[in-house]
Write a protein that holds these residues in place. Structure first.
Motif, PDB file in Angstrom:
ATOM      1  N   THR A  44       1.032  -1.020   0.177  1.00 35.15           N
ATOM      2  CA  THR A  44       0.223   0.519  -0.024  1.00 35.15           C
ATOM      3  C   THR A  44       0.951   1.171   0.417  1.00 35.15           C
ATOM      4  O   THR A  44       0.400   2.424  -0.796  1.00 35.15           O
ATOM      5  N   ALA A  45       2.002   1.509   1.324  1.00 32.00           N
ATOM      6  CA  ALA A  45       2.628   2.877   0.921  1.00 32.00           C
ATOM      7  C   ALA A  45       3.125   2.365  -0.180  1.00 32.00           C
ATOM      8  O   ALA A  45       3.743   3.427  -0.812  1.00 32.00           O
ATOM      9  N   SER A  46       4.271   1.396  -0.644  1.00 33.99           N
ATOM     10  CA  SER A  46       4.683   1.402  -2.321  1.00 33.99           C
ATOM     11  C   SER A  46       3.837   2.052  -3.014  1.00 33.99           C
ATOM     12  O   SER A  46       3.984   2.973  -4.166  1.00 33.99           O
ATOM     13  N   ILE A  47       2.636   1.629  -3.357  1.00 34.21           N
ATOM     14  CA  ILE A  47       1.423   1.862  -4.421  1.00 34.21           C
ATOM     15  C   ILE A  47       1.522   3.388  -4.833  1.00 34.21           C
ATOM     16  O   ILE A  47       1.174   3.770  -5.537  1.00 34.21           O
ATOM     17  N   GLU A  48       1.052   3.530  -3.875  1.00 31.28           N
ATOM     18  CA  GLU A  48       0.571   5.609  -2.988  1.00 31.28           C
ATOM     19  C   GLU A  48       1.589   5.996  -2.864  1.00 31.28           C
ATOM     20  O   GLU A  48       1.821   7.647  -3.097  1.00 31.28           O
ATOM     21  N   GLY A  49       2.742   5.714  -2.514  1.00 30.56           N
ATOM     22  CA  GLY A  49       4.026   6.509  -2.850  1.00 30.56           C
ATOM     23  C   GLY A  49       3.648   6.630  -4.113  1.00 30.56           C
ATOM     24  O   GLY A  49       4.585   8.104  -4.678  1.00 30.56           O
TER      25      GLY A  49
ATOM     26  N   ASN B 271       6.225  14.617 -10.452  1.00 28.95           N
ATOM     27  CA  ASN B 271       6.837  14.159 -11.960  1.00 28.95           C
ATOM     28  C   ASN B 271       6.393  14.149 -13.617  1.00 28.95           C
ATOM     29  O   ASN B 271       7.160  13.909 -14.253  1.00 28.95           O
ATOM     30  N   LYS B 272       5.227  14.089 -13.059  1.00 29.03           N
ATOM     31  CA  LYS B 272       4.770  14.394 -14.534  1.00 29.03           C
ATOM     32  C   LYS B 272       5.037  12.850 -14.940  1.00 29.03           C
ATOM     33  O   LYS B 272       4.919  13.068 -16.511  1.00 29.03           O
ATOM     34  N   THR B 273       5.201  11.880 -14.288  1.00 28.52           N
ATOM     35  CA  THR B 273       5.530  10.840 -15.549  1.00 28.52           C
ATOM     36  C   THR B 273       5.448   9.251 -14.393  1.00 28.52           C
ATOM     37  O   THR B 273       4.361   9.189 -14.049  1.00 28.52           O
ATOM     38  N   SER B 274       4.791   8.406 -15.600  1.00 28.72           N
ATOM     39  CA  SER B 274       4.727   6.948 -15.432  1.00 28.72           C
ATOM     40  C   SER B 274       5.823   6.128 -14.448  1.00 28.72           C
ATOM     41  O   SER B 274       5.960   4.607 -14.594  1.00 28.72           O
ATOM     42  N   GLU B 275       6.954   6.738 -14.315  1.00 30.28           N
ATOM     43  CA  GLU B 275       7.816   5.459 -14.486  1.00 30.28           C
ATOM     44  C   GLU B 275       7.821   5.253 -13.334  1.00 30.28           C
ATOM     45  O   GLU B 275       8.515   4.351 -13.066  1.00 30.28           O
ATOM     46  N   PRO B 276       7.842   6.119 -11.645  1.00 32.60           N
ATOM     47  CA  PRO B 276       7.569   5.220 -10.757  1.00 32.60           C
ATOM     48  C   PRO B 276       6.975   3.986 -10.360  1.00 32.60           C
ATOM     49  O   PRO B 276       7.298   3.250  -9.751  1.00 32.60           O
ATOM     50  N   LEU B 277       5.906   4.441 -10.882  1.00 35.16           N
ATOM     51  CA  LEU B 277       4.962   3.222 -11.337  1.00 35.16           C
ATOM     52  C   LEU B 277       5.764   2.434 -11.786  1.00 35.16           C
ATOM     53  O   LEU B 277       5.342   1.320 -11.563  1.00 35.16           O
ATOM     54  N   LYS B 278       5.817   2.441 -12.997  1.00 32.88           N
ATOM     55  CA  LYS B 278       6.258   1.473 -13.719  1.00 32.88           C
ATOM     56  C   LYS B 278       6.833   0.516 -13.575  1.00 32.88           C
ATOM     57  O   LYS B 278       7.675  -1.052 -13.552  1.00 32.88           O
ATOM     58  N   MET B 279       8.805   1.309 -12.432  1.00 32.20           N
ATOM     59  CA  MET B 279       9.664   0.762 -11.262  1.00 32.20           C
ATOM     60  C   MET B 279       9.046  -0.153 -10.370  1.00 32.20           C
ATOM     61  O   MET B 279       9.419  -1.423 -10.639  1.00 32.20           O
ATOM     62  N   ILE B 280       8.305   0.602  -9.399  1.00 25.99           N
ATOM     63  CA  ILE B 280       7.391  -0.216  -8.724  1.00 25.99           C
ATOM     64  C   ILE B 280       6.243  -1.755  -9.290  1.00 25.99           C
ATOM     65  O   ILE B 280       6.717  -2.470  -8.822  1.00 25.99           O
ATOM     66  N   SER B 281       6.222  -1.934 -10.574  1.00 21.22           N
ATOM     67  CA  SER B 281       4.749  -2.695 -11.156  1.00 21.22           C
ATOM     68  C   SER B 281       6.474  -4.027 -10.696  1.00 21.22           C
ATOM     69  O   SER B 281       6.101  -5.493 -11.603  1.00 21.22           O
ATOM     70  N   GLN B 282       7.611  -2.943 -11.645  1.00 17.90           N
ATOM     71  CA  GLN B 282       8.617  -4.690 -11.918  1.00 17.90           C
ATOM     72  C   GLN B 282       9.096  -5.144 -10.207  1.00 17.90           C
ATOM     73  O   GLN B 282       9.242  -6.060 -10.175  1.00 17.90           O
ATOM     74  N   ILE B 283       9.729  -4.662  -9.268  1.00 17.77           N
ATOM     75  CA  ILE B 283      10.257  -4.865  -7.793  1.00 17.77           C
ATOM     76  C   ILE B 283       9.034  -6.109  -7.183  1.00 17.77           C
ATOM     77  O   ILE B 283       9.594  -6.225  -6.780  1.00 17.77           O
ATOM     78  N   LEU B 284       8.170  -4.473  -6.897  1.00 23.78           N
ATOM     79  CA  LEU B 284       7.353  -4.858  -5.790  1.00 23.78           C
ATOM     80  C   LEU B 284       6.574  -6.301  -5.912  1.00 23.78           C
ATOM     81  O   LEU B 284       6.651  -7.227  -4.872  1.00 23.78           O
ATOM     82  N   PRO B 285       6.355  -7.133  -7.535  1.00 22.21           N
ATOM     83  CA  PRO B 285       5.810  -8.527  -7.376  1.00 22.21           C
ATOM     84  C   PRO B 285       6.756  -9.397  -6.946  1.00 22.21           C
ATOM     85  O   PRO B 285       5.996 -10.271  -6.310  1.00 22.21           O
TER      86      PRO B 285
END
Length: 186
Positions: free
Chosen positions: A153-158, A166-180
């Motif tokens: 929850t903290a990772s996805i919300e952050g 930052n007006k980019t989806s890059e943080p969620l892209k990185m989280i989608s690779q690492i979190l799972p």
């Protein structure tokens, strides 16, 4: 759609876009095309009561969406990946993630109003329970599943906040690779 639902839908969109403080009552009335009397008929305590109704509606919509995604996938890793990919696609198409976040409302009002803080807390608790249940079904102990659900929850919300900032989806892209991958470690 009835008047109360219309007010909630439109006010929710305005609150998500501009924050609670950034939206005046007159703006809500104008966008909804209702009178002040109609608004106070449905929300006698005014704007804060409306905000709580909006948060409740968001709670139902967000958790229903997450539950649907998590029910369609065989494990936490696949479900988390699909959920974050949906958020990334929404951000890349719309430049926002309005359907899945109310971070601005939490940061703006969470310390000011106990009822608003409670409404926000309820949503995060429900999201974490969805994650924890799936992790436990994957074989993780309940204690570890609860801890991992908090971290997810903290990772996805952050990550969402960083995307918006930052007006980019890059943080969620990185989280989608690492979190799972992290959620598989027990």
């Amino acid at each position: 759609m009835d008047t109360k639902s219309l007010i909630i839908d439109i006010a929710t969109a305005l609150f998500q876009k501009k924050g609670y403080m950034g939206v005046g009552l007159n703006e809500i009335l104008k966008a909804c095309k209702v009178t002040k009397g109609a608004l106070y008929h449905h929300f006698p305590n005014g704007k804060e009561e409306l905000l709580i109704a909006c948060l409740d509606a968001m709670n139902r919509a967000i958790t229903t969406d997450i539950e649907d995604i998590f029910n369609r996938h065989p494990n936490t890793q696949a479900a988390t990946q699909a959920m974050i990919e949906k958020m990334i696609a929404d951000f890349d198409q719309k430049g926002s993630i309005t359907g899945h976040t109310f971070i601005s409302i939490v940061s703006e009002m969470g310390s000011v109003s106990e009822p608003v803080r409670n409404a926000c807390s309820l949503l995060y608790t429900r999201i974490q329970a969805i994650y924890a249940d799936k992790l436990a079904a994957d074989g993780m102990s309940q204690e570890d599943a609860n801890a991992m659900a908090l971290m997810m929850t903290a990772s996805i919300e952050g990550g969402t906040m960083l995307c918006l900032t930052n007006k980019t989806s890059e943080p969620l892209k990185m989280i989608s690779q690492i979190l799972p991958k992290i959620s598989l470690i027990h």
